[in-house]
Design an enzyme around this catalytic site. Structure first.
Site, PDB file in Angstrom:
ATOM      1  N   PHE A   1       0.851  -1.192   0.000  1.00  0.00           N
ATOM      2  CA  PHE A   1       0.000   0.000   0.000  1.00  0.00           C
ATOM      3  C   PHE A   1       0.884   1.239   0.000  1.00  0.00           C
ATOM      4  O   PHE A   1       1.706   1.414   0.884  1.00  0.00           O
ATOM      5  CB  PHE A   1      -0.957   0.045   1.193  1.00  0.00           C
ATOM      6  CG  PHE A   1      -1.895   1.217   1.091  1.00  0.00           C
ATOM      7  CD1 PHE A   1      -2.999   1.166   0.240  1.00  0.00           C
ATOM      8  CD2 PHE A   1      -1.636   2.394   1.781  1.00  0.00           C
ATOM      9  CE1 PHE A   1      -3.832   2.272   0.087  1.00  0.00           C
ATOM     10  CE2 PHE A   1      -2.471   3.502   1.631  1.00  0.00           C
ATOM     11  CZ  PHE A   1      -3.575   3.441   0.788  1.00  0.00           C
TER      12      PHE A   1
ATOM     13  N   LYS B   1       2.430   9.527   8.342  1.00  0.00           N
ATOM     14  CA  LYS B   1       1.524   9.225   9.449  1.00  0.00           C
ATOM     15  C   LYS B   1       1.855   9.834  10.813  1.00  0.00           C
ATOM     16  O   LYS B   1       1.291  10.850  11.173  1.00  0.00           O
ATOM     17  CB  LYS B   1       1.337   7.719   9.545  1.00  0.00           C
ATOM     18  CG  LYS B   1       0.668   7.158   8.269  1.00  0.00           C
ATOM     19  CD  LYS B   1      -0.410   6.173   8.526  1.00  0.00           C
ATOM     20  CE  LYS B   1      -1.357   6.037   7.346  1.00  0.00           C
ATOM     21  NZ  LYS B   1      -0.902   5.182   6.261  1.00  0.00           N
TER      22      LYS B   1
ATOM     23  N   ASP C   1       9.209   2.451   1.987  1.00  0.00           N
ATOM     24  CA  ASP C   1       8.014   3.202   2.375  1.00  0.00           C
ATOM     25  C   ASP C   1       7.827   2.977   3.874  1.00  0.00           C
ATOM     26  O   ASP C   1       7.345   1.934   4.305  1.00  0.00           O
ATOM     27  CB  ASP C   1       6.806   2.710   1.577  1.00  0.00           C
ATOM     28  CG  ASP C   1       5.515   3.430   1.977  1.00  0.00           C
ATOM     29  OD1 ASP C   1       5.474   4.027   3.075  1.00  0.00           O
ATOM     30  OD2 ASP C   1       4.550   3.375   1.205  1.00  0.00           O
TER      31      ASP C   1
HETATM   32  C1  LIG Z   1      -1.059   5.257   4.860  1.00  0.00           C
HETATM   33  C2  LIG Z   1       0.057   4.824   3.982  1.00  0.00           C
HETATM   34  C3  LIG Z   1       0.361   5.513   2.784  1.00  0.00           C
HETATM   35  C4  LIG Z   1      -0.473   6.663   2.279  1.00  0.00           C
HETATM   36  O1  LIG Z   1      -0.441   7.753   3.130  1.00  0.00           O
HETATM   37  P1  LIG Z   1      -1.524   8.933   2.942  1.00  0.00           P
HETATM   38  O2  LIG Z   1      -1.096   9.940   3.953  1.00  0.00           O
HETATM   39  O3  LIG Z   1      -2.865   8.351   3.194  1.00  0.00           O
HETATM   40  O4  LIG Z   1      -1.394   9.430   1.548  1.00  0.00           O
HETATM   41  C5  LIG Z   1       1.461   5.099   2.059  1.00  0.00           C
HETATM   42  N1  LIG Z   1       2.205   4.059   2.454  1.00  0.00           N
HETATM   43  C6  LIG Z   1       1.944   3.364   3.582  1.00  0.00           C
HETATM   44  C7  LIG Z   1       2.834   2.234   3.979  1.00  0.00           C
HETATM   45  C8  LIG Z   1       0.857   3.717   4.385  1.00  0.00           C
HETATM   46  O5  LIG Z   1       0.589   3.021   5.489  1.00  0.00           O
END
Ligand SMILES: *Cc1c(COP(=O)(O)O)cnc(C)c1O
Length: 408
Positions: free
Chosen positions: A150, A264, A235
């Site tokens: 994700f 986050k 990420d």
């Molecule tokens: C939540 C998340 C995203 C996206 O972040 P947003 O602030 O919603 O755009 C990207 N990568 C990971 C691993 C995430 O948990």
């Protein structure tokens, strides 16, 4: 307003991308939340890994109050003191050299995708690999990502997200991504070709179901990137900020990536994202190549700098390990009586994997005053604040057990 009144208004005026919900929280303190009807909850979801310090941490509230009374926004046409201070804090606590600020995780990943493509051209990645691949005349641009990953909801980041459910209806996807199974080095190496410029991976896949890397997997990706001259992008939108037991998740695995994205928990709830990179790579972004109006503005960077300092000063990464192990142990004990398959995760990123559909259990936990979420149908996911204590863990496990006894 009551929950019902808020719901009626939201349903009428807000585009329904988040579906039907029955809760509206109006107040938070530490790991607790109160809904619009006055009911109290223990929050073990932490705003999807955002509220690392819990709700309304006094130091963060004070930093926001003070900055709001001073200066909210100026644009990046000018230097911004808290932004510079935050950058130094992040760099001092990582192996990276410089950062770029934006407003979300998706935007941080967008920055990383753009940077990887530009870097590949700037260093002439193509000619660096003539001994491995035949020259096909194009600069490398393809990024390998993992099934069940994700990375966000913009066009580039849904394309990077290797899950069809996020693509349907938005085709064509962006060119330049290839997908392989998570935790599969052989498949990853087989997917590398003359067009590949980077590998993008979450150290632990959280949204994808709390999927853990095997020993040596992340190291193996590092070795593949070194062998083929690719960038390794982690990420860490969810795994940074102490959650796994080290300030950045990669530090728990002893593997240093070339680029890191985060968001986050960085701002404790104010919207901020960041991309960190090694100097040589960061140099591919020069004046005019990338920007964000709100990126790293005084308000959000003041909140984020205070958040980072608090995590470090209060040793919250260490607490995340202790409390994470305590939580996992408590949840594992439920296995004797209930259809629990396993508990996955690290630090305070945990998944209780059930042998049965976990959605009714998640709903019952909320009914009983514990906020958590069902991910991938079978997984109950926990992302509590890092400053919880043993009493909070016992309270949470008690509610999970009570809820199991009621719905299973
Ligand atoms: C939540 C998340 C995203 C996206 O972040 P947003 O602030 O919603 O755009 C990207 N990568 C990971 C691993 C995430 O948990």
């Amino acid at each position: 307003m009551t929950t019902a009144e808020i719901k009626a208004m939201a349903t009428e005026y807000i585009i329904n991308t988040y579906g039907d919900r029955n809760l509206a929280f109006v107040k938070g303190e530490g790991p607790y939340l109160w809904d619009a009807d006055g009911k109290k909850y223990l929050d073990f979801l932490g705003g999807l890994a955002v509220n690392g310090l819990g709700h309304c941490h006094p130091k963060v509230v004070e930093a926001i109050r003070e900055q709001a009374g001073n200066l909210l926004h100026t644009s990046n046409l000018y230097y911004i003191q808290p932004q510079a201070e935050l950058a130094k804090l992040l760099i001092d606590n990582s192996d990276m050299d410089q950062c770029f600020f934006c407003n979300s995780g998706a935007e941080a990943n967008e920055a990383a995708i753009k940077l990887a493509r530009k870097y590949a051209k700037d260093v002439d990645m193509r000619s660096l690999r003539l001994d491995i691949f035949e020259d096909d005349g194009t600069d490398p641009y393809e990024i390998i990502t993992m099934d069940n990953s994700f990375h966000g909801r913009t066009m580039a980041t849904i394309t990077a997200t290797a899950q069809t459910k996020y693509h349907v209806g938005f085709e064509p996807m962006l060119e330049g991504f290839a997908y392989v199974p998570f935790d599969d080095l052989e498949a990853t190496e087989a997917a590398i070709n003359s067009k590949t410029c980077a590998i993008l991976v979450e150290p632990i896949q959280s949204e994808g179901g709390v999927n853990m890397p095997s020993d040596g997997y992340l190291q193996g990706l590092r070795e593949l990137c070194d062998k083929y001259n690719l960038l390794l992008i982690f990420d860490e939108v969810q795994t940074a900020m102490g959650r796994l037991g080290t300030f950045f998740g990669y530090q728990s695995y002893g593997v240093v990536p070339d680029v890191i994205t985060m968001a986050k928990a960085l701002g404790s709830g104010v919207p901020i994202g960041a991309m960190l990179a090694k100097r040589k790579i960061a140099e591919s972004f020069v004046p005019g190549t990338h920007a964000a109006t709100f990126g790293g503005n005084p308000l959000v960077t003041a909140a984020a700098a205070t958040t980072v300092r608090t995590i470090l000063e209060e040793n919250l990464a260490v607490n995340a390990v202790k409390m994470g192990n305590y939580l996992a142990g408590g949840l594992m004990e439920l296995k004797d009586k209930y259809p629990v398959k396993e508990v996955r995760g690290k630090g305070l990123l945990r998944g209780l994997v059930m042998d049965v559909d976990a959605k009714p259990l998640a709903a019952q936990c909320i009914e009983n005053g514990l906020v958590t979420i069902c991910t991938n149908d079978y997984v109950l996911r926990f992302l509590p604040p890092l400053n919880i204590n043993a009493g909070h863990v016992e309270e949470a496990v008690g509610i999970v057990e009570k809820s199991m006894s009621e719905v299973l």
